[in-house]
Each structure stands twice: as structure tokens, then as C-alpha cells.
Design an enzyme around this catalytic site. Structure first.
Site, PDB file in Angstrom:
ATOM      1  N   GLY A 112      14.862 -17.671  -3.872  1.00 51.48           N
ATOM      2  CA  GLY A 112      14.664 -16.486  -3.045  1.00 51.48           C
ATOM      3  C   GLY A 112      15.952 -16.167  -2.289  1.00 51.48           C
ATOM      4  O   GLY A 112      16.898 -15.685  -2.875  1.00 51.48           O
ATOM      5  N   SER A 179      18.898 -21.466  -7.911  1.00 53.80           N
ATOM      6  CA  SER A 179      19.160 -20.142  -7.361  1.00 53.80           C
ATOM      7  C   SER A 179      19.444 -20.279  -5.857  1.00 53.80           C
ATOM      8  O   SER A 179      20.343 -21.041  -5.477  1.00 53.80           O
ATOM      9  CB  SER A 179      17.975 -19.221  -7.659  1.00 53.80           C
ATOM     10  OG  SER A 179      18.292 -17.887  -7.416  1.00 53.80           O
ATOM     11  N   TRP A 180      18.717 -19.584  -4.981  1.00 47.05           N
ATOM     12  CA  TRP A 180      18.886 -19.813  -3.555  1.00 47.05           C
ATOM     13  C   TRP A 180      18.647 -21.273  -3.205  1.00 47.05           C
ATOM     14  O   TRP A 180      19.268 -21.822  -2.295  1.00 47.05           O
ATOM     15  CB  TRP A 180      17.949 -18.916  -2.735  1.00 47.05           C
ATOM     16  CG  TRP A 180      17.677 -19.479  -1.366  1.00 47.05           C
ATOM     17  CD1 TRP A 180      16.549 -20.101  -0.939  1.00 47.05           C
ATOM     18  CD2 TRP A 180      18.581 -19.495  -0.256  1.00 47.05           C
ATOM     19  NE1 TRP A 180      16.682 -20.520   0.367  1.00 47.05           N
ATOM     20  CE2 TRP A 180      17.915 -20.152   0.818  1.00 47.05           C
ATOM     21  CE3 TRP A 180      19.874 -19.033  -0.043  1.00 47.05           C
ATOM     22  CZ2 TRP A 180      18.499 -20.353   2.063  1.00 47.05           C
ATOM     23  CZ3 TRP A 180      20.474 -19.225   1.201  1.00 47.05           C
ATOM     24  CH2 TRP A 180      19.790 -19.878   2.237  1.00 47.05           C
ATOM     25  N   ASP A 335      23.104 -15.612 -17.298  1.00 46.52           N
ATOM     26  CA  ASP A 335      22.427 -15.404 -16.018  1.00 46.52           C
ATOM     27  C   ASP A 335      23.020 -14.175 -15.350  1.00 46.52           C
ATOM     28  O   ASP A 335      24.199 -14.149 -14.985  1.00 46.52           O
ATOM     29  CB  ASP A 335      22.627 -16.654 -15.150  1.00 46.52           C
ATOM     30  CG  ASP A 335      21.802 -16.635 -13.872  1.00 46.52           C
ATOM     31  OD1 ASP A 335      21.449 -15.538 -13.405  1.00 46.52           O
ATOM     32  OD2 ASP A 335      21.530 -17.725 -13.342  1.00 46.52           O
ATOM     33  N   HIS A 363      18.559 -16.554 -16.176  1.00 52.37           N
ATOM     34  CA  HIS A 363      18.471 -17.161 -14.850  1.00 52.37           C
ATOM     35  C   HIS A 363      17.262 -18.059 -14.646  1.00 52.37           C
ATOM     36  O   HIS A 363      17.351 -19.084 -13.964  1.00 52.37           O
ATOM     37  CB  HIS A 363      18.438 -16.040 -13.798  1.00 52.37           C
ATOM     38  CG  HIS A 363      18.336 -16.529 -12.385  1.00 52.37           C
ATOM     39  ND1 HIS A 363      19.359 -17.219 -11.765  1.00 52.37           N
ATOM     40  CD2 HIS A 363      17.336 -16.444 -11.472  1.00 52.37           C
ATOM     41  CE1 HIS A 363      18.996 -17.532 -10.521  1.00 52.37           C
ATOM     42  NE2 HIS A 363      17.766 -17.076 -10.327  1.00 52.37           N
TER      43      HIS A 363
END
Length: 386
Positions: A112, A179-180, A335, A363
Site C-alpha cells: 500500500g 512493494s510498500w 513491474d 508487480h
């Protein structure tokens, strides 16, 4: 010329048996092989059934090969306990534990920010080895208050991870983030390197200006102009000089319907671009107003505030603090959300970390190639932990 057993890739997956081909001396011309300077060799191919145990015992597999070749997700499991942890006057976090209660602890940091956890997140870990801890970050998933931006910064989350570790009486743990989640994993491990036994990172995101500009200010539109048009069209032409700021205004509007409309458009843009091949189930997440509001509001809040980092290259500049930690980076070559340039920059600054590039993936952690390499990375960590 030596002849032996050819093992299809599928035979390296855990199963009771698999289909193999054995080359035997010629009787018929089922298969003809010729090599430069050698006479033509005739072989016949006979299918045989090989048990997994016999394959593992054969000299065709090096010691530890079973660990390296475990590539499929583990079966779904349920938590053996869960709870809530009050981390401030405002925020309470949802957490859960699954797997082996006295196993090696690993904490999963979701993406996120604002994405929350899902049951599938447990499946990249061996439940007979790992004590698997998932939690929803401030404002996300089952944590409360929902979509709240107050007292919600990177450093609040770093402190929350420590509070959860202490609450669960865990001396140290492996950290897993995509990711985050990779951003937060880097920030946490650089702050508390003595509490981290290993790192598995996916889809590297370091929240630098060039990364935000690529995905939210028009760079990725070169690849997904159709999806970008939907994201762009919510914003009037006179505000298109800065989409992150324009969405920030709407995601924090006094009108809830304005917030929802912006949240759906923001979330759909990411969901449409996160797989190498479009995934309709993923795209439909954008229609869930509760999910989209937390996802879009919290992401945008962090991006407007530059991740709350003191400098654009903060995470790269502090790699020396974690250089000693065994780390695997898994990155999809295609990605679009978190392009490979970031994983490459991190790899160049930190060559001791293993970089695994998945050539047929984007991704999402749910893409087959990414998921397989995440399982492999955790299996390698298992071998190191004993």
C-alpha cells in the site's frame, strides 16, 4: 557419451510421484541424437513413474536441493490466535499468528500503504517451520479507525512493529515485505538491525520522487494509456500538473462521495497495472469502497509527505546499517508499479543482497513466477536458521 535420467521441472515440486523419461539403449528409432564429430545415436524413450523420495535419494540431486526446489505455495491455513494491540490513543492494530507456535518468527509487512493483509499472505511460509505473524498497519484492513491519517507516518509504523514484537515476546524475527512493505521493511531493519534475522523483499519501492513521478505523474501511461486515461480524467485539465496533489484534495474532501470516487479511480489505476497480464479479480477490488478508501487515502497521504523520510535517498543512504543481514530481493522485470530500476539501485548499493529477477512477471506477489521465488527465498532462510 553419458546417458541418464531427464527430470522435468514439475518433478521438483512436492508430490508423491511424477512422470519422468528414461533414455535406454536403442531398440527402435524413437529418438535420434547426433553430435558434431560423432556418429548418430539412436535412443528409445520410456516413461517411468518415479517417487519423490527416490528422486531425492538419487545422486542427481545435490544436498539441499529439495529446499531450493520447493517452489509452490503452501496449503491455506487458519490463524491459531489473533488479537488487537492499542498502539496510540487513536490507533488499534489487528494481528494474527499462524503456523508453528514455537517456530522461527517471521513478520509480514503488507503493501500500500493501506492495503491490509489477506489469508493468502500466509502461504509463502512453511507452517511447520515458521511462526507467521501478520498485522494490518494503521488505518488498514481490520485495524481501527479505518482509513485514518492522523498519527500515521512511516516512523509510527516502525514503532508499531517493535511494539508488536515486544507484545508477542519475540526476541528477534525474520522480516518479509513487498512493494510498500519493502519500504517499511528497510526502514524498520535500519532502525532495529539487531532484531532482524533475515529479510525477504519484493517489488522494491523506496518512495523516491522519480518512483512517484513514474507511476502517478504520467510515466507509466506510456505502457498503459488506456488505464491512465481513466485515472487522468477524474482530474480537470487545469489541475493535471500534479496528480498526487489533485487526488489528495479529493481524497480529503468534506464530501464522502467525492472521496469514494477519487479512491475508486486511484485504486483501479494500480489494480489494472499490477499484473503482467490483466487480472479481473484484482481490478474488481477497486469497486470495494471500504478497501479503496483506505488504500487510496493512506497511499496518497504517504506520497504527499514523501514517505516522511528526511531525504529522497534515505533508505539507500542507510544500507550500511543492514549490510550484514542475509537478504533476498525478488523483482518482476516488467513491474510497472515499482519498476526494476529501484531494485537495481538497491542491488548496486547492496551487492551482498541476492537479487532474483523474474523475467515473466509484473508487480503482484500472486503472479506464479513471483510467488515461486518468494517460496524459494523463505526456504533458503529456513536452511540458514536451522
Amino acid at each position: 557419451m553419458k546417458l541418464g535420467l531427464i527430470i522435468p521441472h514439475s518433478c521438483l515440486l512436492p508430490s508423491s510421484s511424477c512422470f519422468c523419461l528414461r533414455f535406454l539403449p536403442p531398440v527402435d528409432n524413437n529418438l535420434n541424437l547426433s553430435f558434431p564429430g560423432q556418429r548418430q545415436v539412436k535412443l528409445r524413450v520410456i516413461p517411468v513413474i518415479c517417487s519423490k523420495s527416490k528422486l531425492l535419494q538419487s545422486n542427481l540431486m545435490e544436498p539441499g536441493a529439495e529446499m531450493v526446489n520447493k517452489r509452490n505455495l503452501y496449503s491455506p491455513i487458519e490463524p491459531y490466535n489473533s488479537g488487537s494491540l492499542k498502539v496510540s490513543d487513536i490507533h488499534t492494530l489487528y494481528w494474527e499468528q499462524s503456523g508453528k507456535p514455537d517456530g522461527h518468527p517471521v513478520v509480514f509487512l503488507h503493501g500500500g500503504p493501506g492495503g491490509g493483509t489477506a489469508p493468502s499472505n500466509r502461504r509463502v511460509f512453511d507452517p511447520e517451520f515458521y511462526r507467521i505473524i501478520l498485522f494490518d498497519q494503521r488505518g488498514a484492513g481490520k485495524s481501527t479507525p479505518h482509513a485514518c491519517l492522523e498519527e500515521n507516518t512511516t516512523w509510527d509504523l516502525v514503532n508499531d512493529i517493535e511494539k508488536l514484537r515486544e507484545h508477542l515476546k519475540i526476541p528477534e524475527w525474520q522480516v518479509f515485505g513487498g512493494s510498500w512493505g519493502s519500504t517499511l521493511a528497510l526502514a524498520y531493519s535500519q532502525t532495529h538491525p539487531d532484531k532482524v534475522t533475515g529479510l525477504v523483499l519484493r517489488g522494491i519501492f523506496m518512495l523516491r520522487k522519480k518512483e512517484i513521478d513514474w507511476f502517478y505523474e504520467g510515466g507509466a501511461a506510456a505502457i498503459y494509456p488506456d488505464a491512465w486515461e481513466q485515472f487522468r480524467n477524474l482530474i480537470p485539465e487545469n489541475e493535471r500538473g500534479g496528480f498526487v496533489d489533485a487526488y489528495h484534495k479529493r481524497l480529503n474532501s468534506d464530501d464522502l462521495e467525492t472521496q469514494y470516487a477519487a479512491a475508486r479511480a486511484w485504486t483501479k489505476w494500480e489494480m489494472m497495472t499490477s499484473y503482467l497480464r490483466p487480472n479481473n479479480e484484482n481490478i474488481l477490488k477497486a469497486e470495494d469502497d471500504k478497501f479503496s478508501l483506505a488504500f487510496a487515502r493512506i497511499e496518497n497521504h504517504y506520497f504527499v509527505n514523501k514517505g516522511f523520510f528526511p531525504s529522497d535517498s534515505y533508505l539507500l543512504d542507510n544500507v550500511d546499517k543492514i549490510r550484514h543481514i542475509k537478504t533476498t530481493i525478488v523483482q518482476g522485470r516488467y513491474d510497472v508499479c515499482c519498476p526494476m530500476m529501484s531494485a537495481w539501485d538497491l542491488h548496486k548499493a547492496w551487492p551482498e543482497a541476492e537479487l532474483k529477477i523474474v523475467d515473466d512477471a509484473g508487480h503482484s506477489a500472486n503472479e506464479a513466477g513471483i510467488a515461486a521465488e518468494l517460496v524459494v527465498a523463505n526456504e533458503k532462510m529456513k536452511a540458514l536458521m536451522g
